[in-house]
Design an enzyme around this catalytic site. Structure first.
Site, PDB file in Angstrom:
ATOM      1  N   SER A  64       0.793  -1.231   0.000  1.00 32.48           N
ATOM      2  CA  SER A  64       0.000   0.000   0.000  1.00 32.48           C
ATOM      3  C   SER A  64       0.826   1.282   0.000  1.00 32.48           C
ATOM      4  O   SER A  64       0.256   2.370  -0.116  1.00 32.48           O
ATOM      5  CB  SER A  64      -0.974   0.011   1.175  1.00 32.48           C
ATOM      6  OG  SER A  64      -2.018  -0.904   0.942  1.00 32.48           O
ATOM      7  N   LYS A  67       0.056   3.264  -2.971  1.00 30.32           N
ATOM      8  CA  LYS A  67      -1.107   4.151  -3.047  1.00 30.32           C
ATOM      9  C   LYS A  67      -0.732   5.615  -3.242  1.00 30.32           C
ATOM     10  O   LYS A  67      -1.366   6.336  -4.008  1.00 30.32           O
ATOM     11  CB  LYS A  67      -1.973   3.996  -1.794  1.00 30.32           C
ATOM     12  CG  LYS A  67      -2.786   2.703  -1.755  1.00 30.32           C
ATOM     13  CD  LYS A  67      -3.652   2.634  -0.518  1.00 30.32           C
ATOM     14  CE  LYS A  67      -4.669   1.496  -0.591  1.00 30.32           C
ATOM     15  NZ  LYS A  67      -4.065   0.161  -0.530  1.00 30.32           N
ATOM     16  N   TYR A 174     -11.259   1.828   4.900  1.00 31.05           N
ATOM     17  CA  TYR A 174     -10.047   1.577   4.107  1.00 31.05           C
ATOM     18  C   TYR A 174     -10.302   0.411   3.156  1.00 31.05           C
ATOM     19  O   TYR A 174     -10.717  -0.664   3.585  1.00 31.05           O
ATOM     20  CB  TYR A 174      -8.883   1.281   5.043  1.00 31.05           C
ATOM     21  CG  TYR A 174      -7.561   1.160   4.341  1.00 31.05           C
ATOM     22  CD1 TYR A 174      -7.027   2.243   3.644  1.00 31.05           C
ATOM     23  CD2 TYR A 174      -6.844  -0.027   4.365  1.00 31.05           C
ATOM     24  CE1 TYR A 174      -5.804   2.141   3.002  1.00 31.05           C
ATOM     25  CE2 TYR A 174      -5.622  -0.137   3.728  1.00 31.05           C
ATOM     26  CZ  TYR A 174      -5.109   0.948   3.039  1.00 31.05           C
ATOM     27  OH  TYR A 174      -3.904   0.842   2.397  1.00 31.05           O
TER      28      TYR A 174
END
Length: 391
Positions: A64, A67, A174
């Protein structure tokens, strides 16, 4: 001139975490606007050729931490007037309008309904679209079990059929928002996400070791994912991320090295510019480091729904979300100052950018479960404390 510190205290934190079995290995790096002032590592990864010491040039799956890179190329499109954050996601990727909200189950039958509003691109950037991840949402775990729908990690396009778990704009959840954002970016650019990121971020910043698919030489320099056996020793669990997915995952798909990713961190620390190359305008960076939740509360805790994958995220009070970044709204004593931007990757990589103190740093292992309270999570905090103590 870059900061000079005595890194021995940080070195000791890294070595102790490996010696105690908290992590199989760790590499860490810290920098200021002028350059890197700390690099350290401890432990080995269990590659095919036997144990290999990790370093700040080892290839890690950053999961992540991808991201913020994908968010950056979306913000570049906003700056050029190509992408409207207020527009419905479906204006760019029409299939988004097919998604329904999962309102629970009747036995094993999902209860689905139409969302009460349309999710915007901005909702994707702020994780307020209603999309979720299985590891922090028990309803998505059950939905995947009863429908056979894959999660996003195997790289199957079917994962985009996962339902919402809340109406857009009503709560922070999330989830797979940045994977959808990657598809929006591709629709705007007319090309694939790997190309957009190469042209917009990694190419200009000279991040030659940061990419989705690794070539043979970089594959050989990649750590496998590590898991603990019942006897407490670390073992290789193999690759986890597919090398040939059906789509490039803006939410989790990239590999990088600590030395490479710190260049991206430094560019954000410096207001969007590094070595004379600008990737974002200063005001765009300011917005990314500002509260963008529009009054939607940030949860103080997100309970695990898959303990083999992650522990519970225990944030406490005083946190919010910007564009691609978790933000602390208060100074943390002996650590990051208020409005530091940070996030982490599921295999225990973590970065933070403290614009007030003028430092950025990141720490890497490739292991599961994520953020175990007395292991990886404690290591993050001990590393940060030792870094600020040395400044």
């Amino acid at each position: 001139m870059s900061t000079t510190i005595d890194g021995s205290g940080i070195d000791a934190v890294l070595q102790k975490a490996v010696d105690d079995g908290a992590v199989p290995h760790v590499a860490a790096i810290a920098a200021d606007a002028d350059g890197v002032f700390y690099e350290g590592a401890a432990g080995v990864h269990l590659g095919e050729g036997g144990p290999v010491p990790v370093s700040t040039t080892t290839q890690f799956r950053i999961m992540s931490m991808t991201k913020m890179v994908a968010t950056t190329v979306a913000l570049q499109q906003v700056e050029r007037g190509e992408l409207d954050l207020a527009a419905p996601v479906a204006e760019y990727v029409k299939e988004f309008d097919d998604l329904q909200v999962l309102d629970g189950f009747d036995g094993d039958t999902p209860r689905l309904r139409a969302p009460r509003s349309r999710a915007t691109v901005r909702h994707l950037l702020t994780h307020t679209s209603g999309l979720s991840y299985w590891f922090w949402n028990a309803d998505i775990v059950k939905y995947e079990q009863v429908t056979g729908l894959p999660n996003v990690v195997p790289g199957d396009m079917a994962a985009f059929r996962a339902p919402l778990v809340a109406d857009p704009g009503t709560r922070f959840e999330y989830g797979i928002n940045t994977d959808w954002l990657g598809r929006v970016v591709e629709a705007v650019a007319g090309t694939t996400l790997d190309v957009v990121i190469k042209e917009g971020v990694t190419g200009p910043l000279g991040m030659d070791d940061t990419m989705f698919a690794l070539d043979d030489a970089r594959q050989a320099n990649k750590t496998p994912v590590h898991v603990k056996g019942e006897d407490g020793t670390w073992a290789s669990a193999g690759n986890l991320l597919p090398d040939d997915p059906q789509w490039w995952a803006g939410g989790h798909g990239m590999h990088s090295t600590p030395r490479d990713y710190i260049r991206f961190e430094r560019a954000l620390l410096r207001g969007g510019e590094l070595d004379g190359v600008r990737i974002l305008r200063p005001e765009t960076v300011d917005a990314a480091f500002s509260d963008q939740l529009d009054g939607v509360p940030m949860p103080t805790e997100i309970a695990t729904a898959d303990p083999a994958i992650t522990d519970t995220l225990k944030l406490g009070e005083g946190w919010t979300w910007g564009y691609g970044l978790l933000l602390n709204t208060r100074d943390i004593p002996g650590a990051r100052r208020a409005w530091t931007g940070a996030w982490a990757g599921l295999l225990n990589t973590h970065f933070f950018i403290d614009r007030t103190s003028g430092v950025c740093a990141s720490i890497y292992t490739n292991s599961l479960p994520f953020i175990t309270e007395h292991e990886a999570w404690k290591l993050y905090q001990d590393f940060e404390g030792a870094l600020y103590a040395a400044l």
